[in-house]
Enzyme design. Structure first.
Site, PDB file in Angstrom:
ATOM      1  N   GLY A 140       1.665  -5.500   6.521  1.00  0.00           N
ATOM      2  CA  GLY A 140       1.839  -4.257   5.751  1.00  0.00           C
ATOM      3  C   GLY A 140       3.366  -3.678   6.018  1.00  0.00           C
ATOM      4  CB  SER A 141       4.158  -0.416   7.687  1.00  0.00           C
ATOM      5  OG  SER A 141       3.487  -0.623   8.904  1.00  0.00           O
ATOM      6  CD  GLU A 143      -4.835  -6.614   1.169  1.00  0.00           C
ATOM      7  OE1 GLU A 143      -5.419  -5.618   1.372  1.00  0.00           O
ATOM      8  OE2 GLU A 143      -4.861  -7.490   2.060  1.00  0.00           O
ATOM      9  N   GLY A 200      -1.021  -3.949  12.685  1.00  0.00           N
ATOM     10  CA  GLY A 200      -0.221  -4.081  13.964  1.00  0.00           C
ATOM     11  C   GLY A 200       0.510  -5.619  13.969  1.00  0.00           C
ATOM     12  CB  THR A 227      -8.211  -0.712  -0.192  1.00  0.00           C
ATOM     13  OG1 THR A 227      -6.941  -0.804   0.709  1.00  0.00           O
ATOM     14  CG2 THR A 227      -9.046   0.535   0.369  1.00  0.00           C
ATOM     15  CE  LYS A 229      -7.913  -5.435   6.450  1.00  0.00           C
ATOM     16  NZ  LYS A 229      -7.700  -4.320   5.425  1.00  0.00           N
ATOM     17  NE  ARG A 277      -3.042   0.347   3.194  1.00  0.00           N
ATOM     18  CZ  ARG A 277      -4.284  -0.258   2.898  1.00  0.00           C
ATOM     19  NH1 ARG A 277      -4.930   0.553   1.885  1.00  0.00           N
ATOM     20  NH2 ARG A 277      -5.043  -1.137   3.210  1.00  0.00           N
TER      21      ARG A 277
END
Length: 214
Positions: free
Chosen positions: A182-183, A43, A162, A72, A132, A20
């Site tokens: 993700g991050s 994703e 998280g 999303t 999710k 993302r």
């Protein structure tokens, strides 16, 4: 049989790498680095620049070797786009029944977002392939997942938000069918193109997830 005993909600891997953001310049190279590092489920979100070209290119390049999803997803139009680009599943931040119906009609797996037990049950009864749980950290982390699955033990859940290399095993041992990351995995690589960092983080996550499977 509990959710933890069921096959992974996303197929072969218990980890979904979420791409993302960024500027679009490094999206394909980051994705291919993840795949080369053993991450076999990606994703790519609709609010990521260049997502259409990247998803289409990755599908053509890897065929069925890698599971690809559109994230999303907030409208029926997004579902149509996912089908056109070769996605196998769609992920949403919320539960929208019309999106779920469109995904089912298109033959796509549907992972809607939910947080409370009522929301999770509603999504599951609406036909979700997995739910999710988002944002997982704010909901209570692995302890929340364990408590949630006590009465809802047939529900496949994918905690997202998280999840990092320090707690990913806790989420899976709590009963999560898979996790979305993700991050903590991607960091700022979509802006900087730092592929060495992506490969290092991917290996850490891959080893952690493999340890749970033993």
């Amino acid at each position: 049989m509990t959710a933890a005993d069921l096959p992974s909600a996303n197929g072969r891997s218990k980890l979904i790498a979420i791409l993302r953001g960024g500027n679009g310049h490094h999206l394909e190279t980051v994705a291919t680095t993840l795949i080369a590092s053993g991450i076999d489920c990606l994703e790519i979100t609709t609010n990521t620049p260049g997502f259409e070209k990247a998803l289409s290119t990755l599908r053509e390049r890897y065929d069925d070797e890698v599971r690809l999803g559109l994230g999303t997803v907030r409208s029926v139009e997004h579902v149509s786009m996912a089908t056109r680009l070769g996605a196998e599943f769609v992920v949403a931040p919320t539960t929208q029944l019309e999106v779920g119906r469109a995904a089912k009609d298109a033959g796509l797996e549907w992972y809607p977002g939910a947080m409370t037990p009522t929301e999770v049950e509603t999504a599951w009864q609406a036909g979700a392939d997995a739910v999710k749980v988002f944002p997982a950290a704010q909901a209570g982390g692995p302890a929340f997942v364990r408590a949630l699955l006590a009465p809802l033990d047939d529900v496949r859940i994918i905690p997202t938000g998280g999840v990092d290399v320090e707690n990913v095993t806790d989420y899976l041992r709590a009963g999560a069918a898979a996790v979305g990351v993700g991050s903590p995995l991607i960091a700022d690589s979509l802006h900087t193109g730092d592929l060495d960092d992506v490969a290092r983080r991917a290996e850490q996550f891959r080893l952690a997830v493999t340890e749970v499977a033993r």
